[in-house]
Design an enzyme around this catalytic site. Structure first.
Site, PDB file in Angstrom:
ATOM      1  N   ASP A  82       0.924  -1.175   0.110  1.00 46.81           N
ATOM      2  CA  ASP A  82       0.037   0.044   0.012  1.00 46.81           C
ATOM      3  C   ASP A  82       0.936   1.142   0.047  1.00 46.81           C
ATOM      4  O   ASP A  82       1.349   1.660   1.178  1.00 46.81           O
ATOM      5  CB  ASP A  82      -0.896   0.019   1.199  1.00 46.81           C
ATOM      6  CG  ASP A  82      -1.881   0.923   1.360  1.00 46.81           C
ATOM      7  OD1 ASP A  82      -2.130   1.894   0.184  1.00 46.81           O
ATOM      8  OD2 ASP A  82      -2.689   1.190   2.212  1.00 46.81           O
ATOM      9  N   TRP A 107       5.494  -3.877   8.025  1.00 49.08           N
ATOM     10  CA  TRP A 107       4.544  -4.826   8.070  1.00 49.08           C
ATOM     11  C   TRP A 107       5.019  -5.948   7.160  1.00 49.08           C
ATOM     12  O   TRP A 107       5.823  -5.686   6.425  1.00 49.08           O
ATOM     13  CB  TRP A 107       3.093  -4.150   7.798  1.00 49.08           C
ATOM     14  CG  TRP A 107       2.540  -4.227   6.138  1.00 49.08           C
ATOM     15  CD1 TRP A 107       2.248  -4.979   5.595  1.00 49.08           C
ATOM     16  CD2 TRP A 107       2.987  -2.977   5.396  1.00 49.08           C
ATOM     17  NE1 TRP A 107       1.968  -4.489   4.391  1.00 49.08           N
ATOM     18  CE2 TRP A 107       2.703  -3.450   4.240  1.00 49.08           C
ATOM     19  CE3 TRP A 107       3.802  -1.923   5.633  1.00 49.08           C
ATOM     20  CZ2 TRP A 107       2.669  -2.583   3.158  1.00 49.08           C
ATOM     21  CZ3 TRP A 107       3.971  -1.072   4.629  1.00 49.08           C
ATOM     22  CH2 TRP A 107       3.269  -1.371   3.266  1.00 49.08           C
ATOM     23  N   ASP A 126       8.915   1.160   4.771  1.00 44.70           N
ATOM     24  CA  ASP A 126       8.627   2.152   3.895  1.00 44.70           C
ATOM     25  C   ASP A 126      10.156   3.118   3.788  1.00 44.70           C
ATOM     26  O   ASP A 126      10.905   2.908   4.647  1.00 44.70           O
ATOM     27  CB  ASP A 126       7.713   2.996   4.873  1.00 44.70           C
ATOM     28  CG  ASP A 126       6.333   2.527   4.613  1.00 44.70           C
ATOM     29  OD1 ASP A 126       5.853   1.997   3.619  1.00 44.70           O
ATOM     30  OD2 ASP A 126       5.578   2.911   5.397  1.00 44.70           O
ATOM     31  N   ASP A 155      -2.014  -0.183   6.250  1.00 50.63           N
ATOM     32  CA  ASP A 155      -2.478   1.239   6.355  1.00 50.63           C
ATOM     33  C   ASP A 155      -1.617   2.250   7.309  1.00 50.63           C
ATOM     34  O   ASP A 155      -1.996   3.296   7.201  1.00 50.63           O
ATOM     35  CB  ASP A 155      -4.006   1.161   7.138  1.00 50.63           C
ATOM     36  CG  ASP A 155      -5.085   1.011   6.104  1.00 50.63           C
ATOM     37  OD1 ASP A 155      -4.769   1.172   4.797  1.00 50.63           O
ATOM     38  OD2 ASP A 155      -6.296   1.116   6.480  1.00 50.63           O
ATOM     39  N   TRP A 158       4.664   3.573   8.062  1.00 48.98           N
ATOM     40  CA  TRP A 158       5.648   2.577   8.962  1.00 48.98           C
ATOM     41  C   TRP A 158       6.898   3.492   9.088  1.00 48.98           C
ATOM     42  O   TRP A 158       8.043   2.997   9.471  1.00 48.98           O
ATOM     43  CB  TRP A 158       5.878   1.463   8.379  1.00 48.98           C
ATOM     44  CG  TRP A 158       4.698   0.449   8.960  1.00 48.98           C
ATOM     45  CD1 TRP A 158       3.850  -0.008   8.054  1.00 48.98           C
ATOM     46  CD2 TRP A 158       4.736  -0.255  10.183  1.00 48.98           C
ATOM     47  NE1 TRP A 158       2.909  -0.760   8.986  1.00 48.98           N
ATOM     48  CE2 TRP A 158       3.603  -1.020   9.990  1.00 48.98           C
ATOM     49  CE3 TRP A 158       5.657  -0.281  11.200  1.00 48.98           C
ATOM     50  CZ2 TRP A 158       3.386  -1.648  11.222  1.00 48.98           C
ATOM     51  CZ3 TRP A 158       5.129  -0.898  12.200  1.00 48.98           C
ATOM     52  CH2 TRP A 158       3.922  -1.595  12.238  1.00 48.98           C
ATOM     53  N   TYR A 167       6.669  10.424   4.692  1.00 54.39           N
ATOM     54  CA  TYR A 167       6.648   9.059   3.793  1.00 54.39           C
ATOM     55  C   TYR A 167       6.958   9.223   2.392  1.00 54.39           C
ATOM     56  O   TYR A 167       6.486  10.260   1.953  1.00 54.39           O
ATOM     57  CB  TYR A 167       5.138   8.355   3.882  1.00 54.39           C
ATOM     58  CG  TYR A 167       5.026   7.081   2.610  1.00 54.39           C
ATOM     59  CD1 TYR A 167       5.652   6.150   3.160  1.00 54.39           C
ATOM     60  CD2 TYR A 167       4.513   7.578   1.773  1.00 54.39           C
ATOM     61  CE1 TYR A 167       5.433   4.941   2.128  1.00 54.39           C
ATOM     62  CE2 TYR A 167       4.142   6.574   0.861  1.00 54.39           C
ATOM     63  CZ  TYR A 167       4.815   5.262   1.066  1.00 54.39           C
ATOM     64  OH  TYR A 167       4.575   4.303   0.011  1.00 54.39           O
ATOM     65  N   THR A 170       7.861   2.800  -0.828  1.00 59.18           N
ATOM     66  CA  THR A 170       7.759   1.540  -0.087  1.00 59.18           C
ATOM     67  C   THR A 170       8.685   0.314  -0.950  1.00 59.18           C
ATOM     68  O   THR A 170       8.495   0.234  -2.324  1.00 59.18           O
ATOM     69  CB  THR A 170       6.366   0.894   0.175  1.00 59.18           C
ATOM     70  OG1 THR A 170       5.590   1.902   0.828  1.00 59.18           O
ATOM     71  CG2 THR A 170       6.422  -0.363   0.969  1.00 59.18           C
TER      72      THR A 170
END
Lengths: 182, 410
Positions: A82, A107, A126, A155, A158, A167, A170
């Site tokens: 995501d 995650w 991330d 969601d 991170w 951010y 990823t």
């Protein structure tokens, strides 16, 4: 079944421990005692950095089309991603773009390799800093869980424990082959 | 002789400039900033924007843009004080934009002038998660705002909004998010399928922390964090479409029997809940609005193509609203097609048929007697307005955001 029962017992014990203790307090002190570094809490989420893969990542050369393209949302490792793909933002599927810092915790997803048919554990770290990349936005949710189950939630931003929580993008790093739970 | 003349000219120009800049009469709206009325309109809506770091107020009846408040980094979720006079906005700022010292604050704004009245600095730990839902909550008595932290260790920062002070941090190990659940009580969802109830004392400190019974199966069918409140009952909906009601009206929370949004035939057809803000409740009619799509397992965040209207008391679907293709609406807006022209209508129909329908990610329903259903997408940002009772499409709000991140009623 035996392993499931054991897993259930471990899970129940861990959750009881989590509920009845101050995780940051206890693990922070434990971390300080063991490692001499209590600055960052030890938590049951992935830490890709410094961990050698249990099995090498499968060779993507055998893949054709989007399933083998790290700049595609349909790339096989992106089954629970995501965010913006680092490989579209100056990085690769396994490394962050220049000027950004990889998150230390993240995650975890489990994706099936389309050729060898094995399930692999993927760490979605991330890349943090320098604001949003804005390219190749993907959202796939295989195995994604809500925010109150953080280790499996895509969601969450991170970018934690990094210099900034801004951010950028990823990555998707293969940690190893997933062990069947039952 | 020349110098004094120059001075004279300068003095005259300066005097004229001062005259131009002088405040106009108080009853003359020119040269002044506007204020909003004390009472929000029945169909007003906050529309958050992650890229513009703001949340904007729009009027769904006219499509008018009424104003905005800045939100810093991350997800923007305004709460309104119980007397309606103030807005509380948890925000995160970096001294150098995306780097430097981080400061998290709860900003207090005047609800009519939208000017900042003050701020309370809280620990720099505020959670950022995509949906915004349950990132902060105002206690039912309006005194304390709880902000969910995740570092990833989870906790709540408590702010006393009356005294404008940080009251303290309460750890919530193994649990996350925050929902108002009584005058001085908050609920968090836990990874083991229970709920954690945190009750505050008079000063906002921790009076008690208790776990309720396990009320959902966190492994097989977890509830989404995108819950909605109907009166004093929170409706937590699972990935598979089961509603788990939690009544927080009394001293002891009550966990009701779970019920299903779908019947077996609908399940077989592959209908599922999905989206980033997939539920809304119209309180007076007792109706739950749910974003639905057809898809497989793990599509719990896929956008919806329909809204199902379900009677909460009867557990029965009473209406189905097919949503317009938002991509077609966006293209129509970009080419500047007049919404009422015959040619534009024909083009609209053609575009809706020709373009793939990406679905809708977020919905909200106003709480008046003639409610509207609002349906939004993030990229590209669109906002459609429907009659919530008939399901008729009324209009599209132009340019609601660049990247819509959340909808909230003012």
């Amino acid at each position: 079944m035996a392993s499931r029962s054991f897993d259930d017992w471990i899970e129940a014990t861990a959750r009881r421990l989590a509920r009845t203790t101050s995780r940051r307090g206890f693990l922070g002190r434990l971390g300080a005692a063991l490692l001499g570094a209590a600055a960052f809490p030890l938590l049951p989420v992935a830490r890709a950095r410094g961990e050698a893969p249990r099995e090498p990542a499968p060779d993507d050369a055998a893949l054709t089309g989007a399933a083998g393209d790290p700049t595609s949302c349909d790339y096989w490792r992106h089954c629970s991603i995501d965010g913006f793909l680092a490989s579209c933002c100056g990085g690769t599927a396994t490394s962050c773009p220049p000027g950004t810092e990889m998150s230390r915790v993240t995650w975890i997803g489990t994706c099936r390799h389309p050729v060898d048919g094995k399930d692999y554990i993927i760490s979605y770290n991330d890349c943090c800093g320098n604001s949003y990349c804005g390219r190749c936005l993907c959202n796939r949710n295989e195995g994604d869980r809500p925010v109150y189950q953080p280790g499996k939630s895509n969601d969450i931003n991170w970018c934690m424990g990094t210099e900034t929580t801004a951010y950028n993008s990823t990555v998707a790093i293969v940690l190893g082959v997933a062990t069947p739970s039952s | 002789m020349r110098l004094p003349r120059r001075l004279l000219v300068f003095a005259l120009v300066a005097a004229a400039s001062v005259a131009l800049a002088a405040p106009a009469r108080a009853d003359d709206p020119r040269w002044q900033s506007l204020s909003l009325p004390a009472e929000p309109g029945p169909h007003w809506l906050w529309v958050g924007d992650e890229l513009l770091h703001r949340t904007a107020l729009v009027d769904a009846d006219t499509g008018a843009f009424l104003g905005q408040v800045p939100g810093g980094r991350g997800i923007i979720a305004p709460s309104r004080s119980r007397d309606g006079r103030e807005i509380y906005l948890p925000s995160t700022y970096y001294a150098r934009g995306t780097r430097g010292e981080r400061t998290d604050v709860v900003t207090i704004l005047d609800a009519t002038s939208l000017r900042t009245l003050g701020e309370v600095v809280i620990p720099p730990k505020r959670s950022e998660h995509t949906s915004w839902v349950a990132g902060s909550a105002l206690s039912d008595d309006g005194r304390f705002l709880a902000v969910f932290n995740q570092t990833p260790a989870s906790s709540l920062s408590i702010v006393d909004v009356a005294e404008r002070r940080f009251a303290g941090e309460i750890e919530t190990p193994g649990c996350g998010l925050v929902y108002a659940a009584g005058p001085r009580r908050f609920l968090s969802l836990c990874a083991d399928g229970t709920a954690l109830f945190v009750t505050l004392d008079e000063r906002g400190g921790e009076a008690s922390k208790t776990h309720g019974a396990r009320f959902f199966d966190a492994a097989a069918d977890p509830v989404t964090e995108k819950a909605v409140r109907h009166g004093d009952t929170w409706l937590f909906v699972s990935f598979d479409g089961f509603v788990h009601p939690v009544d927080v009206s009394g001293p002891e929370p009550r966990f009701g029997e779970r019920w299903s949004l779908l019947d077996e035939a609908q399940r077989k057809e592959g209908w599922r809940i999905g989206g980033m803000q997939p539920f809304a409740v119209h309180g007076a009619s007792g109706r739950l609005y749910a974003l639905m799509h057809q898809g497989g397992v793990d599509t719990h965040k896929d956008p919806g193509t329909e809204v199902w209207v379900v009677d909460v008391a009867q557990h029965k679907r009473v209406q189905r609203i097919a949503l317009r293709n938002p991509l077609a609406s966006f293209v129509m807006e970009q080419i500047g097609a007049a919404p009422d022209g015959i040619a534009a209508r024909g083009l609209g129909v053609a575009l809706r048929l020709a373009l793939p329908n990406p679905g809708v990610e977020r919905i909200a329903v106003t709480q008046d007697a003639e409610p509207v259903l609002l349906a939004a997408t993030s990229f590209p940002a669109t906002l459609a307005v429907y009659d919530a009772r008939s399901g008729k499409h009324l209009r599209d709000v132009k340019e609601p955001a660049i990247a819509t991140m959340m909808l909230a009623l003012p």
